[in-house]
Write an enzyme that holds these catalytic residues in place. Structure first.
Site, short mmCIF file in Angstrom:
data_model
loop_
_atom_site.label_atom_id
_atom_site.label_comp_id
_atom_site.label_asym_id
_atom_site.label_seq_id
_atom_site.Cartn_x
_atom_site.Cartn_y
_atom_site.Cartn_z
N CYS A 1 0.81 -1.22 0.00
CA CYS A 1 0.00 0.00 0.00
C CYS A 1 0.84 1.27 0.00
CB CYS A 1 -0.96 0.01 1.19
SG CYS A 1 -0.18 -0.25 2.79
N HIS B 1 -1.23 7.28 3.58
CA HIS B 1 0.22 7.07 3.63
C HIS B 1 0.90 8.20 2.87
CE1 HIS B 1 -0.49 3.40 5.57
NE2 HIS B 1 -0.11 2.53 4.67
#
Length: 361
Positions: free
Chosen positions: A158, A251
């Protein structure tokens, strides 16, 4: 589309499985008809199996509440009810490898959110805008597995979604060295603040195995098919540090890049703004209209403002500027549980359908 493809979710009671179910509500091509999970959940309605554990912000879709959860280990039974599956099972790596291959051998395409098969040579690890051609290895994989229509594809880690697309957009300038530091939200560990109160106001400078994935997986995405395997690219050389930070989703990456052919700042920003991949050309249902969004303001991208850009499927980029040691540096942001997990896998499945690899039985 006259008739939707029947979709199964392996590991449907976990956080990523729930995200799949949430994202697929009212999908124009796909319909969740089967949910499979561990034997302890099997036999219950999905609503009962997830009682007190539904972690999505949106309500549980009515269409899945009364589905009876099947035992994920009963491969033939699950396979008989679906056209393909998304895999979000929570098992050991060896168990995941085996069960995903069992489904593929049962002639079921498997689009996996798991990492177990990311380095299996004939399993494509697809970031749809960057390497759709890697699906070409599927026919070789089918021969190995003895399957006519089944196969496995995986999505990448991810956190690399926040910087690898930018490096791909800059390919013609030949990045040679990359330093990346990622600041990763707690949902990347499958948790929220109720599960993990110790993360409130905290930062942990270690995520097991994450730095190795962040350094190596980009090279596989940027690699090419040679005979019966996907061979990673030789460069750029990438080194990473990965930190867990007290955010629920999103993120962020702080990245430094050296180039063989040094571009101008204006050229780099132009490449980001104008980059399109096959999902945009095909106008796939989950594809963002613009894959990467560039922000001129010095304080962007920000998680609160930008993580949900284009329903969490777009990458946000900012602060492209020259560096006194490296050539340039930038900030990237991606939604880790949408683009980086279930949403990225759904887009991969749409791409594979458009390419003719996922079909109705």
């Amino acid at each position: 589309m006259d008739e939707k493809l029947r979709v199964g979710i392996l590991g449907g009671t976990g956080m990523v499985g729930q995200r799949f179910i949430s994202l697929l509500e009212n999908h124009p091509w796909f319909e969740v008809t089967t949910i499979a999970a561990s034997p302890r959940s099997a036999g219950q309605t999905y609503e009962n199996a997830t009682a007190g554990r539904w972690k999505m912000d949106s309500p549980m879709p009515e269409a899945v509440k009364n589905l009876i959860v099947l035992n994920v280990n009963e491969v033939e039974k699950v396979a008989s009810e679906v056209d393909f599956v998304f895999s979000a099972v929570e098992m050991s790596k060896d168990e995941i490898k085996k069960i995903e291959e069992d489904y593929a051998r049962a002639d079921i395409p498997v689009v996996s959110n798991n990492s177990a098969h990311r380095w299996t040579p004939d399993v494509p690890m697809i970031m749809p805008e960057l390497n759709p051609e890697h699906a070409g290895i599927i026919e070789q994989q089918r021969k190995r597995l003895g399957s006519k229509r089944g196969f496995i594809t995986v999505k990448p880690n991810c956190s690399i979604q926040s910087y690898v697309p930018i490096l791909a957009a800059w390919k013609e300038f030949e990045p040679t060295e990359v330093v990346a530091c990622t600041y990763q939200a707690i949902s990347g560990a499958g948790k929220n603040f109720t599960d993990w109160p110790e993360m409130v106001g905290n930062l942990i400078p270690y995520i097991g195995g994450e730095e190795e994935k962040s350094e190596k997986e980009p090279l596989r995405i940027l690699g090419e098919i040679k005979e019966d395997a996907i061979v990673p690219a030789a460069g750029p050389v990438i080194t990473c540090q990965c930190l867990r930070v007290p955010l629920l989703d999103g993120h962020t990456a702080a990245v430094f890049v050296k180039f063989k052919n040094k571009p101008t700042r204006e050229q780099l920003i132009e490449k980001i703004k104008n980059f399109k991949g096959l999902p945009q050309e095909l106008n796939l249902p989950s594809a963002p209209k613009q894959f990467m969004h560039y922000h001129e303001a010095d304080d962007r991208p920000q998680v609160k403002l930008d993580v949900d850009c284009e329903n969490g499927m777009a990458i946000s980029v900012g602060r492209v500027r020259e560096d006194h040691y490296f050539d340039f540096k930038f900030i990237g942001l991606s939604h880790n549980t949408v683009r980086g997990a279930a949403g990225g896998a759904v887009l991969s499945a749409e791409l594979l359908k458009a390419q003719g690899y996922i079909t109705k039985k």
